[in-house]
Motif scaffolding. Structure first.
Motif, PDB file in Angstrom:
ATOM      1  N   VAL A   1     -14.837   2.887   4.394  1.00 57.31           N
ATOM      2  CA  VAL A   1     -13.546   2.454   4.929  1.00 57.31           C
ATOM      3  C   VAL A   1     -12.482   2.518   3.836  1.00 57.31           C
ATOM      4  CG1 VAL A   1     -12.275   0.478   5.840  1.00 57.31           C
ATOM      5  CG2 VAL A   1     -14.525   1.025   6.748  1.00 57.31           C
ATOM      6  N   HIS A   2     -12.822   2.051   2.635  1.00 57.36           N
ATOM      7  CA  HIS A   2     -11.867   2.091   1.524  1.00 57.36           C
ATOM      8  C   HIS A   2     -11.518   3.534   1.153  1.00 57.36           C
ATOM      9  CE1 HIS A   2     -11.339  -2.098   0.117  1.00 57.36           C
ATOM     10  NE2 HIS A   2     -12.496  -2.281   0.744  1.00 57.36           N
ATOM     11  N   ARG A   3     -12.528   4.395   1.098  1.00 60.99           N
ATOM     12  CA  ARG A   3     -12.266   5.801   0.768  1.00 60.99           C
ATOM     13  C   ARG A   3     -11.385   6.463   1.821  1.00 60.99           C
ATOM     14  NH1 ARG A   3     -17.924   5.982  -0.948  1.00 60.99           N
ATOM     15  NH2 ARG A   3     -17.890   5.953  -3.216  1.00 60.99           N
ATOM     16  N   ASP A   4     -11.650   6.182   3.086  1.00 64.81           N
ATOM     17  CA  ASP A   4     -10.822   6.751   4.156  1.00 64.81           C
ATOM     18  C   ASP A   4      -9.373   6.278   4.032  1.00 64.81           C
ATOM     19  OD1 ASP A   4     -12.985   8.085   5.202  1.00 64.81           O
ATOM     20  OD2 ASP A   4     -13.313   6.671   6.850  1.00 64.81           O
ATOM     21  N   SER A   5      -9.195   5.006   3.725  1.00 68.28           N
ATOM     22  CA  SER A   5      -7.844   4.461   3.576  1.00 68.28           C
ATOM     23  C   SER A   5      -7.128   5.114   2.399  1.00 68.28           C
ATOM     24  CB  SER A   5      -7.895   2.948   3.360  1.00 68.28           C
ATOM     25  OG  SER A   5      -8.455   2.315   4.479  1.00 68.28           O
ATOM     26  N   LEU A   6      -7.817   5.195   1.257  1.00 68.20           N
ATOM     27  CA  LEU A   6      -7.192   5.805   0.078  1.00 68.20           C
ATOM     28  C   LEU A   6      -6.852   7.270   0.326  1.00 68.20           C
ATOM     29  CD1 LEU A   6      -9.439   4.176  -2.667  1.00 68.20           C
ATOM     30  CD2 LEU A   6      -7.000   3.752  -2.301  1.00 68.20           C
TER      31      LEU A   6
ATOM     32  N   SER B   1      -6.102   8.600   3.156  1.00 69.72           N
ATOM     33  CA  SER B   1      -4.954   8.612   4.052  1.00 69.72           C
ATOM     34  C   SER B   1      -3.665   8.336   3.272  1.00 69.72           C
ATOM     35  CB  SER B   1      -5.133   7.572   5.149  1.00 69.72           C
ATOM     36  OG  SER B   1      -4.015   7.540   5.984  1.00 69.72           O
ATOM     37  N   TYR B   2      -3.706   7.374   2.346  1.00 69.53           N
ATOM     38  CA  TYR B   2      -2.519   7.068   1.543  1.00 69.53           C
ATOM     39  C   TYR B   2      -2.114   8.281   0.709  1.00 69.53           C
ATOM     40  CZ  TYR B   2      -3.970   2.238   2.528  1.00 69.53           C
ATOM     41  OH  TYR B   2      -4.358   1.078   3.129  1.00 69.53           O
TER      42      TYR B   2
ATOM     43  N   HIS C   1      -0.474  11.147   2.883  1.00 67.12           N
ATOM     44  CA  HIS C   1       0.837  10.909   3.484  1.00 67.12           C
ATOM     45  C   HIS C   1       1.841  10.603   2.375  1.00 67.12           C
ATOM     46  CE1 HIS C   1      -1.823  10.199   6.947  1.00 67.12           C
ATOM     47  NE2 HIS C   1      -0.815  10.701   7.643  1.00 67.12           N
TER      48      HIS C   1
END
Length: 85
Positions: free
Chosen positions: A35-40, A42-43, A46
């Protein structure tokens, strides 16, 4: 019975296609790390969001991007070892 089998097969297909979904043997640490890797990711992907973080941290955008890439190695730290009971 066929509906259960079909649902199970669809779930297995999703789990092989999308690693972050997890499976029955996924530990909490692995799931949170995904989840953390996916969020990072994504950041980083974008530019407007990355610029927002750069302004909030008062750092250059490229430095923030590199910090996020470095965090992706172990976003939640090393996994805790199990204690034998």
């Amino acid at each position: 019975m066929a509906d259960k089998l079909r649902a199970q097969q669809q779930l297995e297909q999703l789990q092989t296609r999308y690693v972050g979904v997890g499976h029955a043997d996924t530990t909490k640490h692995e799931w949170v790390s995904n989840v953390h890797r996916d969020s990072l990711a994504s950041y980083i992907g974008h530019p407007a969001m990355l610029e927002h973080f750069a302004v909030a941290l008062n750092e250059p955008r490229e430095r923030v991007r590199l910090q996020f890439v470095d965090k992706m190695i172990q976003p939640c730290g090393p996994p805790k070892e199990k204690e034998d009971i």
